[in-house]
Design an enzyme around this catalytic site. Structure first.
Site, PDB file in Angstrom:
ATOM      1  N   ASP A   1       7.508 -10.305  -6.171  1.00 39.62           N
ATOM      2  CA  ASP A   1       8.610  -9.535  -6.756  1.00 39.62           C
ATOM      3  C   ASP A   1       9.620 -10.458  -7.422  1.00 39.62           C
ATOM      4  O   ASP A   1      10.498  -9.993  -8.148  1.00 39.62           O
ATOM      5  CB  ASP A   1       9.319  -8.698  -5.688  1.00 39.62           C
ATOM      6  CG  ASP A   1       8.607  -7.364  -5.462  1.00 39.62           C
ATOM      7  OD1 ASP A   1       7.823  -6.950  -6.335  1.00 39.62           O
ATOM      8  OD2 ASP A   1       8.834  -6.756  -4.397  1.00 39.62           O
TER       9      ASP A   1
ATOM     10  N   TRP B   1       8.966 -12.884   1.476  1.00 41.27           N
ATOM     11  CA  TRP B   1       9.126 -12.037   0.303  1.00 41.27           C
ATOM     12  C   TRP B   1       9.843 -12.854  -0.797  1.00 41.27           C
ATOM     13  O   TRP B   1      10.832 -13.541  -0.519  1.00 41.27           O
ATOM     14  CB  TRP B   1       9.939 -10.780   0.638  1.00 41.27           C
ATOM     15  CG  TRP B   1      10.224  -9.958  -0.580  1.00 41.27           C
ATOM     16  CD1 TRP B   1       9.429  -9.007  -1.135  1.00 41.27           C
ATOM     17  CD2 TRP B   1      11.375 -10.067  -1.428  1.00 41.27           C
ATOM     18  NE1 TRP B   1       9.993  -8.520  -2.273  1.00 41.27           N
ATOM     19  CE2 TRP B   1      11.182  -9.145  -2.490  1.00 41.27           C
ATOM     20  CE3 TRP B   1      12.527 -10.845  -1.420  1.00 41.27           C
ATOM     21  CZ2 TRP B   1      12.121  -8.973  -3.517  1.00 41.27           C
ATOM     22  CZ3 TRP B   1      13.454 -10.683  -2.447  1.00 41.27           C
ATOM     23  CH2 TRP B   1      13.247  -9.744  -3.481  1.00 41.27           C
TER      24      TRP B   1
ATOM     25  N   TRP C   1      -1.746  -0.231  -6.847  1.00 42.32           N
ATOM     26  CA  TRP C   1      -1.848   0.235  -5.445  1.00 42.32           C
ATOM     27  C   TRP C   1      -0.936  -0.644  -4.601  1.00 42.32           C
ATOM     28  O   TRP C   1      -1.252  -1.782  -4.308  1.00 42.32           O
ATOM     29  CB  TRP C   1      -3.305   0.136  -4.988  1.00 42.32           C
ATOM     30  CG  TRP C   1      -3.588   0.652  -3.604  1.00 42.32           C
ATOM     31  CD1 TRP C   1      -2.960   0.325  -2.449  1.00 42.32           C
ATOM     32  CD2 TRP C   1      -4.618   1.583  -3.237  1.00 42.32           C
ATOM     33  NE1 TRP C   1      -3.524   0.980  -1.377  1.00 42.32           N
ATOM     34  CE2 TRP C   1      -4.545   1.757  -1.829  1.00 42.32           C
ATOM     35  CE3 TRP C   1      -5.602   2.278  -3.940  1.00 42.32           C
ATOM     36  CZ2 TRP C   1      -5.426   2.595  -1.140  1.00 42.32           C
ATOM     37  CZ3 TRP C   1      -6.468   3.104  -3.247  1.00 42.32           C
ATOM     38  CH2 TRP C   1      -6.369   3.268  -1.866  1.00 42.32           C
ATOM     39  N   ASP C   2       0.194  -0.069  -4.206  1.00 42.77           N
ATOM     40  CA  ASP C   2       1.220  -0.837  -3.506  1.00 42.77           C
ATOM     41  C   ASP C   2       1.141  -0.602  -1.999  1.00 42.77           C
ATOM     42  O   ASP C   2       0.516   0.361  -1.536  1.00 42.77           O
ATOM     43  CB  ASP C   2       2.600  -0.426  -4.058  1.00 42.77           C
ATOM     44  CG  ASP C   2       3.644  -1.529  -3.941  1.00 42.77           C
ATOM     45  OD1 ASP C   2       3.432  -2.481  -3.182  1.00 42.77           O
ATOM     46  OD2 ASP C   2       4.686  -1.413  -4.621  1.00 42.77           O
TER      47      ASP C   2
HETATM   48  C1  GLA Z   1       7.333  -3.072  -4.501  1.00 41.41           C
HETATM   49  C2  GLA Z   1       6.603  -3.727  -5.658  1.00 41.41           C
HETATM   50  C3  GLA Z   1       7.422  -3.566  -6.916  1.00 41.41           C
HETATM   51  C4  GLA Z   1       7.686  -2.109  -7.179  1.00 41.41           C
HETATM   52  C5  GLA Z   1       8.375  -1.480  -5.970  1.00 41.41           C
HETATM   53  C6  GLA Z   1       8.500   0.015  -6.137  1.00 41.41           C
HETATM   54  O1  GLA Z   1       8.458  -3.799  -4.153  1.00 41.41           O
HETATM   55  O2  GLA Z   1       6.329  -5.059  -5.388  1.00 41.41           O
HETATM   56  O3  GLA Z   1       6.736  -4.148  -8.004  1.00 41.41           O
HETATM   57  O4  GLA Z   1       6.480  -1.455  -7.452  1.00 41.41           O
HETATM   58  O5  GLA Z   1       7.646  -1.727  -4.786  1.00 41.41           O
HETATM   59  O6  GLA Z   1       9.094   0.615  -5.042  1.00 41.41           O
END
Ligand code: GLA
Length: 733
Positions: free
Chosen positions: A546, A197, A475-476
């Site tokens: 992220d 991550w 879409w996560d």
């Molecule tokens: C993930 C995504 C972020 C954000 C958060 C929201 O970590 O990568 O960009 O959308 O979720 O909870």
């Protein structure tokens, strides 16, 4: 035809761009690799014979020079080959090997689509030809159909496999690779894209060692940890020189990319679904299809490999109206507000963003159910009217009135234990009955392999998307899959869960696109854990990581764009000190790095000073001018060392190019040296204009810019500060 067959030597030649791939059926009916590399002539096919070495291994032919363990094979399945098998089964009698022999072949124009799986495609049958070779195991009746598509204009062979149970009893598949190829090459290095991550797709290159090197994901998604990509290259290969061969798997679940190097210096390259933990029961008459593996050959180093993947994936994997359209400049509220927002705050951000030139406002996590933090409400896809009075329709319409598109975040595959959905259906998540359920980011994974679960989630999502003018969805997918168990399946099919999950996830994406064909989908998975070719078939852009720090992004984006086009990489300008690293970088540097991808802001602009506002507006205006070059152009990674990183993107007609340089830590008393450009028209003269500065411009020929190079001086002094960036625009005169 880009595929020919010579019946005298039973050999096939596939010609794709400047590369050829040659296969042969041996006297015994085994399928052998003869060549994968630079072009060979059809007339010479009988010369390009498979290498056969003397060995004591099992001999399968009258000639002692041929044994399966040393042959260069295309369909290894044990049975006298002791290397990594492409196929492993469990027959009714318990046998695990196959004795695969040639039955028939077919050569057709075009490229068939794959059933329920993402894949590269052609728009016109003349773009490619497809060879299908059918092999059969006489004992079980199992048929293996190996497909090879040669793209005429790309150095690309796309491979996939269908396994048909033409026998009379069930067979279990324990491993089915999408591609396996044996080559004898000079000493090779292997490169994979690995990370975690916040530091996805770091490039790792090592000499190929004897034995087996495996790159695997066991996390249920393609993963932060290992991208479904692997390449081998000449030991001396660099960005511009040397042979490189890449395998990229069009798949978003558990995968295995493998290199085996044996005692006879044969390199076996293999890619497919991870065999470990996989067992697929194939009833008589049933067929199993593997994901596609895309093989690219480059004789011009890593740059050539990247440009081939970029163009193929940008134009023949990404689909829909957004494939060729420039992507809207967006603002996402996540780092700006996290969960702390109201309609008023969002609208204030939107008004400010509009003034800055932003085109799309994205509302991220927290708009639904009782979601005040990340420990509740996933699965309850109903708008929270306390936060957003009047619902999404009112907010979206207000944003539309400002002249911006409205976009929304979802995490459709997940459920929070603290949710109405979980309270109503505690058995709807993947779990092993009788075992504690393990939470990750306070959430569980829905068992979307069950049609009723999928239907419930999709009904909710589609009704939200119908309730307001929503033009974009992020879409996560924020956790990996640990419990590979669906209580709805019998014990004998539990090892099918991981692949069934991926197929169901693809079907959900397709359902959304069928209902809303103009929607721009952006993929995401805790940053970039599902940045793979499978997702690109549905989502033209994917959140890269992220970690939004510009300097960390230099490596993340360079690893990502080794395979994936710039238009696929979402990259945002965020505030300093950076939320992930605490580092402060100049605004121009953040623009230069984010601007090479699908660009946006990830911040709250309402507190900007007037200088910041002016600088951000100017940066966005400049991005819009340069965007066609980044979207459609060819990438050259010119430099990447302890001093600086230099990337150049050139339009295919060579009329315009952008050079981006980012300095690393400043050093005293050093000079950066010239940067030699690439991909320009040597006979043309280019106006070279420096951006972000006094916009001074000079004129030089493409020839000189590529041979003598451009000196990033006099005012480009790395010594003045850390992390400075410069950009030059080159325009043919
Ligand atoms: C993930 C995504 C972020 C954000 C958060 C929201 O970590 O990568 O960009 O959308 O979720 O909870």
């Amino acid at each position: 035809m880009s595929i020919t067959y010579d019946s005298t030597c039973r050999a096939f030649a596939l010609h794709a761009g400047n590369c050829s791939y040659v296969l042969q059926v041996s006297g015994s009916g085994h399928l052998l690799t003869c060549h994968w590399g630079a072009s060979v002539a059809d007339a010479d096919l009988s010369f390009v014979a498979p290498v056969r070495m003397k060995t004591n291994a099992l001999a399968d032919e009258p000639t002692p020079a041929f044994g399966l363990d040393t042959a260069l094979q295309e369909a290894p399945a044990g049975n006298g080959d002791f290397r990594l098998p492409a196929y492993r089964v469990e027959l009714a009698n318990g046998a695990q090997d196959l004795d695969l022999r040639y039955v028939r072949h077919d050569i057709a124009t075009g490229k068939p689509s794959l059933r329920s799986l993402p894949a590269t495609y052609v728009e016109d049958a003349a773009e490619a030809d497809t060879l299908t070779i059918v092999l059969r195991d006489a004992l079980s009746g199992l048929e293996i159909q190996q497909r090879y598509t040669a793209f005429r204009n790309f150095p690309v062979i796309a491979r996939s496999v269908s396994v048909v149970n033409a026998g009379s009893v069930p067979v279990a598949l324990l491993g089915v690779a999408s591609a396996s190829v044996d080559l004898i090459l000079p000493p090779q290095h292997v490169l994979s894209l690995d990370g975690a991550w916040g530091r996805e797709r770091e490039r790792h290159r090592t000499p190929v060692r004897h034995g087996v090197t495996l790159i695997q994901s066991r996390r249920g998604e393609s993963s932060h940890h290992h991208n479904p990509f692997l390449a081998v290259c000449d030991a001396a290969a660099d960005e511009a020189f040397g042979e490189v061969r890449g395998l990229s798997l069009v798949y978003s679940g558990n995968h295995q990319m493998a290199v085996e190097y044996d005692a006879f210096e044969v390199v076996r390259l293999q890619a497919g679904i991870l065999p470990e933990g996989f067992r697929w029961l194939l009833e008589p008459g049933e067929r199993f299809d593997t994901p596609e593996c895309v093989l690219v050959y480059s004789s011009t180093g890593w740059g050539g490999l990247s440009r081939a993947y970029h163009e193929l994936y940008r134009t023949r994997l990404v689909r829909g109206p957004w494939r060729d359209r420039l992507r809207p400049v967006l603002i996402n509220n996540w780092e700006g507000t996290y969960f702390d927002f109201t309609s008023e705050r969002l609208l204030a951000m939107a008004r400010e963003a509009k003034e800055l030139g932003v085109e799309l406002f994205v509302l991220d996590d927290g708009w639904f159910g009782a979601r005040a933090s990340d420990n509740a409400a996933l699965g309850d896809w109903v708008v929270n009217e306390q936060k957003l009075p009047g619902g999404l329709a009112r907010l979206a319409e207000e944003i539309n009135r400002l002249g911006m598109t409205f976009g929304l975040w979802f995490e459709p595959e997940m459920v929070s234990p603290n949710s109405d959905l979980y309270r109503a259906h505690p058995d709807w998540c993947l779990h092993v009955p009788g075992r504690p359920r393990q939470l990750l980011r306070n959430q569980l994974v829905l068992d979307i392999t069950r049609p009723e679960v999928r239907a419930h989630v999709m009904d909710q999502i589609i009704s939200v998307l119908r309730s307001a003018p929503i033009g974009y969805v992020k879409w996560d997918m924020n956790r990996l899959l640990d419990a590979y168990f669906s209580p709805a399946l019998p014990a004998a099919r539990q090892a099918e869960v991981m692949h069934r999950y991926v197929l169901a996830m693809y079907a959900m994406h397709q359902q959304v696109l069928d209902a809303f064909p103009d929607l721009l989908l952006e993929g995401c998975s805790g940053g970039g854990a599902r940045f793979d070719p499978g997702m690109l078939f549905y989502a033209p852009q994917i959140w890269t990581s992220d970690d939004s720090d510009a300097i960390a992004r230099l490596e993340i984006q360079a690893g990502t764009n080794l395979v994936y086009p710039l238009s696929a990489m979402s990259a945002h300008v965020s505030v300093v000190p950076n939320h992930q690293l605490g580092r402060t970088t100049p605004l121009a540097t953040r623009f230069a790095v984010a601007g090479t991808g699908s660009f946006g802001l990830e911040l709250d602009p309402t507190g900007f000073s007037s200088e910041e506002r002016a600088a951000v507006a100017a940066g966005i205006a400049e991005h819009k001018r340069l965007q066609p070059i980044f979207h459609h152009g060819d990438l050259y990674r010119l430099r990447d060392d302890e001093k600086c990183v230099a990337w150049q993107v050139v339009l295919r007609d060579r009329s315009r190019a952008v050079l981006t340089c980012v300095g690393r830590l400043a050093q005293t008393n050093q000079r950066p040296g010239p940067i030699r450009l690439a991909g320009l028209d040597p006979s043309a003269r280019y106006a070279v204009r420096e951006l972000f500065g006094d916009e001074r411009s000079t004129v030089a020929s493409g020839l000189t810019l590529m041979s003598a190079g451009l000196w990033p001086v006099p005012d480009f002094q790395w010594t003045t500060a850390d992390f400075l960036a410069k950009r030059w625009l080159l325009e043919r005169q």
